[in-house]
Design a protein around this motif. Structure first.
Motif, PDB file in Angstrom:
ATOM      1  N   GLY A  19       0.814  -1.208   0.000  1.00  0.00           N
ATOM      2  CA  GLY A  19       0.000   0.000   0.000  1.00  0.00           C
ATOM      3  C   GLY A  19       0.847   1.258   0.000  1.00  0.00           C
ATOM      4  O   GLY A  19       0.636   2.177  -0.793  1.00  0.00           O
ATOM      5  N   LYS A  20       1.863   1.272   0.874  1.00  0.00           N
ATOM      6  CA  LYS A  20       2.716   2.459   0.984  1.00  0.00           C
ATOM      7  C   LYS A  20       3.508   2.681  -0.302  1.00  0.00           C
ATOM      8  O   LYS A  20       3.662   3.807  -0.768  1.00  0.00           O
ATOM      9  CB  LYS A  20       3.688   2.287   2.162  1.00  0.00           C
ATOM     10  N   LEU A  21       4.005   1.569  -0.870  1.00  0.00           N
ATOM     11  CA  LEU A  21       4.834   1.665  -2.077  1.00  0.00           C
ATOM     12  C   LEU A  21       4.030   2.274  -3.225  1.00  0.00           C
ATOM     13  O   LEU A  21       4.480   3.197  -3.905  1.00  0.00           O
ATOM     14  CB  LEU A  21       5.346   0.277  -2.446  1.00  0.00           C
ATOM     15  N   MET A  22       2.829   1.747  -3.422  1.00  0.00           N
ATOM     16  CA  MET A  22       1.994   2.244  -4.516  1.00  0.00           C
ATOM     17  C   MET A  22       1.613   3.709  -4.287  1.00  0.00           C
ATOM     18  O   MET A  22       1.519   4.497  -5.209  1.00  0.00           O
ATOM     19  CB  MET A  22       0.708   1.410  -4.638  1.00  0.00           C
ATOM     20  N   GLN A  23       1.392   4.037  -3.018  1.00  0.00           N
ATOM     21  CA  GLN A  23       1.018   5.404  -2.682  1.00  0.00           C
ATOM     22  C   GLN A  23       2.153   6.375  -3.013  1.00  0.00           C
ATOM     23  O   GLN A  23       1.951   7.407  -3.635  1.00  0.00           O
ATOM     24  CB  GLN A  23       0.710   5.465  -1.185  1.00  0.00           C
ATOM     25  N   VAL A  24       3.365   5.979  -2.624  1.00  0.00           N
ATOM     26  CA  VAL A  24       4.508   6.858  -2.860  1.00  0.00           C
ATOM     27  C   VAL A  24       4.810   6.959  -4.345  1.00  0.00           C
ATOM     28  O   VAL A  24       5.045   8.039  -4.883  1.00  0.00           O
ATOM     29  CB  VAL A  24       5.750   6.315  -2.107  1.00  0.00           C
ATOM     30  N   LEU A  25       4.798   5.820  -5.029  1.00  0.00           N
ATOM     31  CA  LEU A  25       5.261   5.827  -6.411  1.00  0.00           C
ATOM     32  C   LEU A  25       4.215   6.348  -7.374  1.00  0.00           C
ATOM     33  O   LEU A  25       4.520   7.133  -8.264  1.00  0.00           O
ATOM     34  CB  LEU A  25       5.663   4.410  -6.821  1.00  0.00           C
ATOM     35  N   LEU A  26       2.993   5.870  -7.242  1.00  0.00           N
ATOM     36  CA  LEU A  26       2.010   6.144  -8.282  1.00  0.00           C
ATOM     37  C   LEU A  26       0.840   6.966  -7.796  1.00  0.00           C
ATOM     38  O   LEU A  26      -0.104   7.208  -8.531  1.00  0.00           O
ATOM     39  CB  LEU A  26       1.505   4.824  -8.862  1.00  0.00           C
ATOM     40  N   ASN A  27       0.898   7.336  -6.507  1.00  0.00           N
ATOM     41  CA  ASN A  27      -0.165   8.159  -5.975  1.00  0.00           C
ATOM     42  C   ASN A  27      -1.508   7.439  -5.981  1.00  0.00           C
ATOM     43  O   ASN A  27      -2.556   8.058  -6.075  1.00  0.00           O
ATOM     44  CB  ASN A  27      -0.254   9.454  -6.791  1.00  0.00           C
ATOM     45  N   ILE A  28      -1.454   6.106  -5.955  1.00  0.00           N
ATOM     46  CA  ILE A  28      -2.690   5.336  -5.824  1.00  0.00           C
ATOM     47  C   ILE A  28      -3.028   5.312  -4.336  1.00  0.00           C
ATOM     48  O   ILE A  28      -2.156   5.013  -3.528  1.00  0.00           O
ATOM     49  CB  ILE A  28      -2.497   3.897  -6.340  1.00  0.00           C
ATOM     50  N   PRO A  29      -4.257   5.640  -3.949  1.00  0.00           N
ATOM     51  CA  PRO A  29      -4.568   5.661  -2.518  1.00  0.00           C
ATOM     52  C   PRO A  29      -4.255   4.321  -1.847  1.00  0.00           C
ATOM     53  O   PRO A  29      -4.416   3.258  -2.456  1.00  0.00           O
ATOM     54  CB  PRO A  29      -6.070   5.941  -2.480  1.00  0.00           C
ATOM     55  N   TYR A  30      -3.855   4.412  -0.593  1.00  0.00           N
ATOM     56  CA  TYR A  30      -3.462   3.222   0.184  1.00  0.00           C
ATOM     57  C   TYR A  30      -4.515   2.128   0.115  1.00  0.00           C
ATOM     58  O   TYR A  30      -4.235   0.972  -0.180  1.00  0.00           O
ATOM     59  CB  TYR A  30      -3.217   3.657   1.629  1.00  0.00           C
ATOM     60  N   ARG A  31      -5.794   2.517   0.363  1.00  0.00           N
ATOM     61  CA  ARG A  31      -6.879   1.527   0.405  1.00  0.00           C
ATOM     62  C   ARG A  31      -7.011   0.788  -0.919  1.00  0.00           C
ATOM     63  O   ARG A  31      -7.194  -0.422  -0.954  1.00  0.00           O
ATOM     64  CB  ARG A  31      -8.209   2.234   0.694  1.00  0.00           C
ATOM     65  N   VAL A  32      -6.918   1.562  -2.002  1.00  0.00           N
ATOM     66  CA  VAL A  32      -7.094   0.946  -3.320  1.00  0.00           C
ATOM     67  C   VAL A  32      -5.982  -0.062  -3.592  1.00  0.00           C
ATOM     68  O   VAL A  32      -6.241  -1.179  -4.061  1.00  0.00           O
ATOM     69  CB  VAL A  32      -7.115   2.038  -4.409  1.00  0.00           C
ATOM     70  N   SER A  33      -4.739   0.293  -3.255  1.00  0.00           N
ATOM     71  CA  SER A  33      -3.654  -0.659  -3.522  1.00  0.00           C
ATOM     72  C   SER A  33      -3.794  -1.909  -2.684  1.00  0.00           C
ATOM     73  O   SER A  33      -3.591  -3.014  -3.181  1.00  0.00           O
ATOM     74  CB  SER A  33      -2.265  -0.066  -3.277  1.00  0.00           C
ATOM     75  N   VAL A  34      -4.128  -1.739  -1.400  1.00  0.00           N
ATOM     76  CA  VAL A  34      -4.243  -2.924  -0.547  1.00  0.00           C
ATOM     77  C   VAL A  34      -5.358  -3.829  -1.062  1.00  0.00           C
ATOM     78  O   VAL A  34      -5.195  -5.049  -1.172  1.00  0.00           O
ATOM     79  CB  VAL A  34      -4.507  -2.518   0.926  1.00  0.00           C
TER      80      VAL A  34
END
Lengths: 106, 655
Positions: free
Chosen positions: B209-224
């Motif tokens: 979740g954190k990785l996607m948030q930092v890299l692609l600005n995908i919200p944490y919830r969506v990535s998880v």
């Protein structure tokens, strides 16, 4: 399982006892020896840092070489075990199973 | 039906992904990539950020610097990887009809394939991103971390893999219940397996979740949720076969990315390793980093070689006892991880099991060596200062290096290479979480449902159906816990997983296999006491977050800045923001206690292994001696003959 084994009888078979003895000495011996070498890294790095600073080749020091040697040690132990297991342990196991077949134990 | 479900899922997922790709990227908060063991290597660096995130942010408000991958290319690559893995799942689903197919891929995985899959379990996002970061910031101390994972294969190879394969079927419970009372032992083994796997799973989910948030600005919830959706899909439909192949594909991708990066680094020094080391030692930025950031010496000491110091130990690892304790966690913990154990049931013979470990050891040793080159390359070509300006723990070093060596930010080469490396990191997380879900659900479905509830009487169809339902439930639980743990310190979860595996599982596996007098009481007391000891010690150890320490850190900043003000100096804009933030952090955390009501850690070590392993071992031995059991001792002959010779097992796997 269709086949029934007499486990207690196999456990007393001299061929089995020899296999067990050799396996045990080999496996635990190498496990302990490699563990000593493994923990030596952390212990020496903490208590003998001067040793790690000795330059070996150019600016590369003993510490770096020691770390690399840990990987080499792991690979050598693994390859040696595989070699012995494929050559000796598997052969001894097959001989044991064959002698059990002949003896009618299976 | 299955393929239609998956197709629908892919379409839904692609739409979300494309939706996010279309949305313009804006500023993201800086966050650490989660530690995900087996590479608990990244623990220390991450704990540096994770323990006092607010204090760090307050001290260095550098949100301007960040790695920005090209969203369209990166998400495109994600989709390609997802498509390939889902094709594998559809193929695997057709061949998964029996329990043996579901849990052990029908015993049809070769030694080579299994070797790549095991190697994949070890190469997590933390080793790929975190460990190279550690090496770029702390020199050879970072490299020393990589020895643990490699050495853990020795215990697995010599005393775990073949005996377990010869005496078990699908799970840890199978081995432990062989000569003991099946029901209580299976229940305890299942609880232990689920605990270890879930802790590990949460750490991975939060990391994703954190990785996607930092890299692609995908919200944490969506990535998880996205990662959860895919992982559940892999496991529910494809079982072990799909999980293994996803792991193999990921390991292949990861190794190619690593080799490419290392070759690009070496090309810069004309393939001469001595030039690399020479440049490293003589680099003024690295010298400054060692002197100012690590040794905190404002005035250089006469004649001291700060560059050479980078290649000497003690910059990161300061507590020798903690080091040895971490060593114990690796040497024994990895061998007690249920999702690794399960992989030895997928190969057809002891010979193949052996081969798979040698292959895995070889791949992982090369991997860590290449990671070392990448880490040193990052220090040399990016500078530790630049790496730390983006992430304090160095987790972005690999990604930044990929962008730089690919041709720089904004160039097509840089974008493509960075996107590829991001996609590989994503695939890594997906593959690892799938194995964890499978291990946890095997314990519930096979041990608890089939063997405890149904007394071992369930037909193949029911077993597979139950296993699929359990995987779905475990997956959903993992996602929910991942969502709840967003702001938790994941380092603690990883430490927990390893500590429980080393102190609970490992001693009882060894004693079951090698000690005649071991029995039901021994398994239960060993697992319970070992697990409780490990959990308890981690809960009072420094890996937890202690608000009072965070407050103290903020207090220091406040004092320093107020002193400056008192001296009549004006604070610049940055310093005023810093001061405000520090005051907020101080107010929020002052007087606060950790999750367990503590102001500061009671147990001094981050890794409890050195204490909890002996406790678990002694509890197991005492339990067995206090409650002797004739049947368990009589059945030892059978177990021992089986584990040494493999008799009786070869028939079970060929069908």
């Amino acid at each position: 399982m269709a086949e029934q084994y007499d486990w207690a009888a196999i456990a007393r078979n001299p061929k089995y006892l020899e296999l067990k003895r050799r396996k045990r000495i080999f496996l635990f011996g190498w496990w302990i020896a490699s563990s000593i070498y493994y923990f030596l890294l952390a212990i020496l790095a903490a208590f003998a840092p001067e040793l790690f600073k000795i330059k070996v080749i150019g600016v590369i020091n003993f510490g770096y070489v020691f770390i690399l040697s840990e990987f080499v040690m792991c690979i050598i132990v693994a390859l040696y075990y595989t070699h012995v297991a494929n050559k000796d342990f598997d052969r001894m196991t097959n001989e044991l199973i064959e002698s059990l077949h002949q003896g009618g134990a299976i | 039906m299955i393929s239609r479900f998956i197709t629908a899922g892919v379409i839904a997922l692609s739409l979300t992904a494309i939706g996010y790709a279309a949305e313009p990227a804006n500023g993201t908060p800086s966050a650490a990539v989660a530690a995900s063991a087996p590479a608990s290597a990244a623990q220390q660096a991450i704990s540096a950020t994770a323990q006092k995130p607010e204090a760090v942010k307050a001290a260095a408000p550098v949100a301007v610097n960040k790695v920005t991958p090209n969203r369209t290319i990166t998400i495109g690559m994600f989709l390609v990887i997802i498509a390939i893995t889902l094709a594998v799942v559809i193929w695997a689903a057709k061949n998964t009809t029996t329990a043996s197919d579901f849990y052990a891929a029908g015993g049809g995985i070769t030694g080579w394939q299994n070797g790549w899959a095991i190697a994949g379990d070890y190469m997590s996002a933390a080793s790929f991103l975190g460990m190279s970061g550690l090496m770029s910031l702390y020199g050879i101390d970072g490299f020393m971390y990589a020895v643990g994972p490699a050495f853990s294969f020795i215990a697995i190879l010599l005393v775990i893999a073949e005996p377990c394969r010869n005496s078990g079927k699908f799970t840890l419970g199978d081995i432990l219940s062989f000569r003991t009372s099946s029901k209580p032992v299976r229940a305890v083994a299942a609880i232990s397996t689920v605990t270890v796997s879930l802790f590990y799973l949460i750490a991975q989910m939060v990391g994703a979740g954190k990785l996607m948030q930092v890299l692609l600005n995908i919200p944490y919830r969506v990535s998880v949720m996205g990662v959860g959706f895919l992982m559940v899909g892999y496991v529910v439909f494809g079982g072990m076969k799909a999980t293994t192949w996803v792991q193999i594909i990921k390991a292949g991708l990861l190794m190619s990315g690593t080799v490419m990066l290392a070759v690009l680094v070496m090309a810069k020094v004309n393939m001469n390793p001595f030039t690399l080391f020479h440049d490293l030692v003589n680099n003024p930025l690295i010298q400054d980093h060692v002197r100012l950031t690590l040794l905190k010496e404002a005035i250089p000491k006469e004649g001291f070689d700060y560059g050479q110091r980078f290649l000497e130990p003690g910059l990161l690892l300061k507590n020798p006892l903690d080091q040895i304790s971490l060593g114990v966690a690796w040497a024994l913990g990895a061998a007690g991880l249920p999702h690794i154990l399960m992989r030895f049931f997928t190969v057809p013979s002891a010979k193949e099991a052996r081969k798979s470990i040698v292959v895995a050891l070889f791949i992982n040793s090369s991997f860590f060596f290449l990671i070392n080159i990448i880490g040193f390359g990052a220090a040399l070509y990016l500078s530790p200062q630049l790496i730390q300006s983006i992430d304090k723990g160095g987790n972005m070093a690999t990604l930044m290096l990929a962008q730089k060596l690919g041709g720089g930010a904004g160039s097509l080469g840089g974008d493509m290479f960075l996107a590829f490396i991001c996609a590989v990191a994503f695939a890594t997380i997906l593959a690892v979480v799938s194995g964890l879900v499978l291990a946890a659900s095997a314990a519930i479905a096979h041990d608890v449902y089939v063997n405890i509830v149904m007394n071992g009487k369930a037909d193949q169809q029911t077993q597979v159906k139950v296993a699929r339902i359990t995987s779905l439930v475990v997956g959903i639980t993992g996602v929910m816990m991942g969502l709840m743990a967003e702001n938790e310190n994941v380092v603690a979860f990883v430490a927990l997983a390893f500590a429980v595996a080393a102190s609970g599982n490992f001693p009882v596996i060894m004693l079951t296999l090698f000690w005649r007098k071991f029995n039901t009481a021994g398994v239960i007391s060993g697992l319970v006491v070992g697990t409780v000891a490990a959990l308890g010690l981690v809960m009072i150890s420094p890996v937890m977050t202690y608000p009072q320490n965070v407050a103290n850190g903020a207090k220091k900043i406040i004092v320093a800045l107020e002193k400056k003000q008192a001296e009549g100096k004006m604070l610049d804009e940055k310093e005023i923001i810093t001061l405000d933030k520090a005051q907020v952090v101080f107010k929020k955390n002052d007087g606060g206690t950790s999750m367990f009501g503590l102001k500061d850690a009671i147990f001094p070590l981050k890794n409890p292994g050195i204490v909890s392993v002996p406790i678990g071992l002694i509890a197991a031995i005492l339990g067995a001696l206090l409650f002797r059991e004739r049947r368990a001792e009589e059945m030892f002959d059978e177990l021992e003959v089986r584990q040494i010779t493999g008799l009786g097992v070869s028939k079970a796997s060929d069908h």
